[in-house]
Design an enzyme around this catalytic site. Structure first.
Site, PDB file in Angstrom:
ATOM      1  N   HIS A 198     112.459  54.825  37.340  1.00  0.00           N
ATOM      2  CA  HIS A 198     111.278  54.378  38.089  1.00  0.00           C
ATOM      3  C   HIS A 198     111.528  53.169  38.993  1.00  0.00           C
ATOM      4  O   HIS A 198     110.677  52.805  39.778  1.00  0.00           O
ATOM      5  CB  HIS A 198     110.150  54.011  37.114  1.00  0.00           C
ATOM      6  CG  HIS A 198     110.395  52.719  36.387  1.00  0.00           C
ATOM      7  ND1 HIS A 198     111.307  52.601  35.372  1.00  0.00           N
ATOM      8  CD2 HIS A 198     109.863  51.488  36.548  1.00  0.00           C
ATOM      9  CE1 HIS A 198     111.319  51.365  34.924  1.00  0.00           C
ATOM     10  NE2 HIS A 198     110.462  50.651  35.625  1.00  0.00           N
TER      11      HIS A 198
HETATM   12  N1  UDP Z   1     107.630  55.026  27.696  1.00  0.00           N
HETATM   13  C1  UDP Z   1     106.620  55.860  27.262  1.00  0.00           C
HETATM   14  N2  UDP Z   1     106.459  57.066  27.885  1.00  0.00           N
HETATM   15  C2  UDP Z   1     107.268  57.488  28.907  1.00  0.00           C
HETATM   16  C3  UDP Z   1     108.321  56.627  29.324  1.00  0.00           C
HETATM   17  C4  UDP Z   1     108.468  55.404  28.704  1.00  0.00           C
HETATM   18  O1  UDP Z   1     105.883  55.516  26.345  1.00  0.00           O
HETATM   19  O2  UDP Z   1     107.067  58.593  29.422  1.00  0.00           O
HETATM   20  C5  UDP Z   1     107.744  53.690  27.068  1.00  0.00           C
HETATM   21  C6  UDP Z   1     109.102  53.334  26.519  1.00  0.00           C
HETATM   22  O3  UDP Z   1     109.205  53.668  25.144  1.00  0.00           O
HETATM   23  C7  UDP Z   1     109.151  51.811  26.733  1.00  0.00           C
HETATM   24  C8  UDP Z   1     108.311  51.593  27.981  1.00  0.00           C
HETATM   25  O4  UDP Z   1     107.475  52.736  28.094  1.00  0.00           O
HETATM   26  O5  UDP Z   1     108.544  51.136  25.643  1.00  0.00           O
HETATM   27  C9  UDP Z   1     109.186  51.422  29.206  1.00  0.00           C
HETATM   28  O6  UDP Z   1     108.416  51.313  30.337  1.00  0.00           O
HETATM   29  P1  UDP Z   1     109.041  51.239  31.795  1.00  0.00           P
HETATM   30  O7  UDP Z   1     110.335  51.933  31.806  1.00  0.00           O
HETATM   31  O8  UDP Z   1     107.982  51.715  32.728  1.00  0.00           O
HETATM   32  O9  UDP Z   1     109.178  49.704  32.082  1.00  0.00           O
HETATM   33  P2  UDP Z   1     110.344  48.624  32.100  1.00  0.00           P
HETATM   34  O10 UDP Z   1     110.752  48.388  30.701  1.00  0.00           O
HETATM   35  O11 UDP Z   1     111.471  49.112  32.972  1.00  0.00           O
HETATM   36  O12 UDP Z   1     109.671  47.431  32.689  1.00  0.00           O
END
Ligand code: UDP
Length: 384
Positions: free
Chosen positions: A208
């Site tokens: 993403h």
């Molecule tokens: N996650 C979720 N469903 C999904 C993809 C990710 O629940 O379809 C959860 C994952 O377990 C983690 C979080 O969302 O806890 C990660 O979010 P993201 O990758 O958007 O954010 P980042 O950590 O890169 O800021």
């Protein structure tokens, strides 16, 4: 006057802070308001996490203008600025490195102490807006919770005072410990096709980050890597922006790659735990994989979580490189040996943070320490 406001706004915030919010809700020593910035708002990017993790509903929920990053940030600042005119707090707590944390400018304008959870993490990659955001909020803060000693050292090198940085461990460990008994139940929300795919060997994918999906070359590199996974199935819960970019490109993904809309936390963790490996550009997912002993490919040029390489839990895939050997990356992740030690803490981080917030609120001591530690003589600024 209330003691604290906690401002959150995106999916991983509500996951990571879920225990902190529940611990605060279940104590009587201080009071707080939970404010949702409105950056994420839909059922499967927000509500599902409140429901699955039993997170208290926000006391205040704002709408932001989602046209672009600048409108999200400016409407968050405006919303919080007006809110802080009416509602007074001893301190305002933010988490992470998102558009929502730029709302800390509103607290700064009202001269309300700022608290930053996830402080002093650095990728040292100045092309990332997130790196700029976290540097800004750390330097606005009166209290910083850094997950690891190494992150604290990074903050000290920037002149942030030792007095204001507390090392807490990473609260994502707490969330995994608290919920792992429920991960299996995630299966009941997944459709049959995905469940069947997950019975065989499979790789899980998320992607993403703006530097990956908005850069045509990087996005091509990532999809080429995914198309090189030809020996097992791939399950890819694909964010809406990434769906849009894929649809508007001429990239074709192989048939063994199953695209699905973003799923809930329990569904995701069910799949992550079972996966042969995960390929991801997510900061949180790479931590979760490391904690659950699932190998990962980190699809990023830089990371603020080098620990996953230190413990040999992850393989780097650089989407900005033009000489990638996809097969070699897949071979490397396949030979990672599970059993590494979790480098992210002991699962007590939420309690450590809440205890400190209670102590500082009760003594009204958010400004007890000086936030910056200048190595030069600053005393003449205070003399005639
Ligand atoms: N996650 C979720 N469903 C999904 C993809 C990710 O629940 O379809 C959860 C994952 O377990 C983690 C979080 O969302 O806890 C990660 O979010 P993201 O990758 O958007 O954010 P980042 O950590 O890169 O800021």
């Amino acid at each position: 006057m209330k003691d604290l406001a906690i401002v959150l706004g995106i999916r991983p915030d509500v996951i990571r802070a879920s225990k902190i919010l529940k611990l605060l809700e279940n104590q009587n020593e201080i009071n707080f308001d939970f404010i949702w910035s409105g950056q994420h708002y839909s059922e499967n990017m927000k509500d599902v996490f409140f429901n699955q993790l039993n997170v208290p509903k926000p006391d205040f929920e704002f709408n932001v203008d989602k046209s672009n990053d600048s409108t999200i940030v400016s409407s968050t600042i405006q919303n919080l600025f007006s809110h802080f005119e009416t509602y007074k707090y001893k301190a305002v707590v933010f988490l992470g490195d998102t558009n929502t944390v730029m709302g800390s400018i509103a607290a700064a304008q009202h001269n309300i102490p700022v608290v930053h959870i996830e402080g002093c993490m650095r990728s040292y990659d100045w092309r990332m807006p997130e790196e700029k955001y976290r540097t800004v909020i750390d330097h606005l803060s009166d209290r910083i919770y850094a997950y690891l000693d190494d992150y604290k050292k990074q903050g000290l090198k920037e002149g942030i005072s030792e007095d204001i940085i507390k090392v807490t461990g990473n609260p994502i460990v707490d969330i995994i410990n608290e919920n792992k008994q429920f991960f299996e139940s995630g299966a009941s929300y997944l459709d049959n096709e995905v469940i069947n795919l997950s019975k065989d060997k499979f790789a899980l994918v998320t992607c993403h980050r703006r530097e990956n999906i908005l850069n045509e070359e990087s996005f091509k590199e990532i999809t080429s890597l995914l198309n090189s996974i030809d020996d097992i199935n791939v399950i890819f819960p694909i964010g809406y922006k990434t769906q849009e970019i894929l649809k508007n490109s001429n990239i074709v993904l192989n048939n063994n790659i199953k695209l699905i809309d973003p799923i809930g936390y329990l569904e995701f963790m069910y799949l992550l735990k079972k996966a042969d490996y995960v390929a991801t550009d997510s900061g949180t997912v790479v931590e979760e994989a490391c904690i659950l002993n699932v190998p990962s490919i980190q699809m990023r040029y830089s990371t603020e979580r080098p620990e996953v390489y230190d413990v040999k839990a992850s393989v780097k895939f650089d989407p900005t490189a033009d000489d990638n050997n996809y097969g070699q990356v897949i071979d490397k992740v396949n030979i990672l040996k599970r059993g590494w030690k979790n480098p992210f803490g002991d699962g007590n981080s939420s309690q450590v943070i809440v205890n400190d917030l209670i102590e500082l609120s009760k003594s009204d001591n958010f400004r007890k320490h000086k936030p910056l530690d200048y190595s030069f003589d600053t005393s003449r600024s205070f003399k005639e």
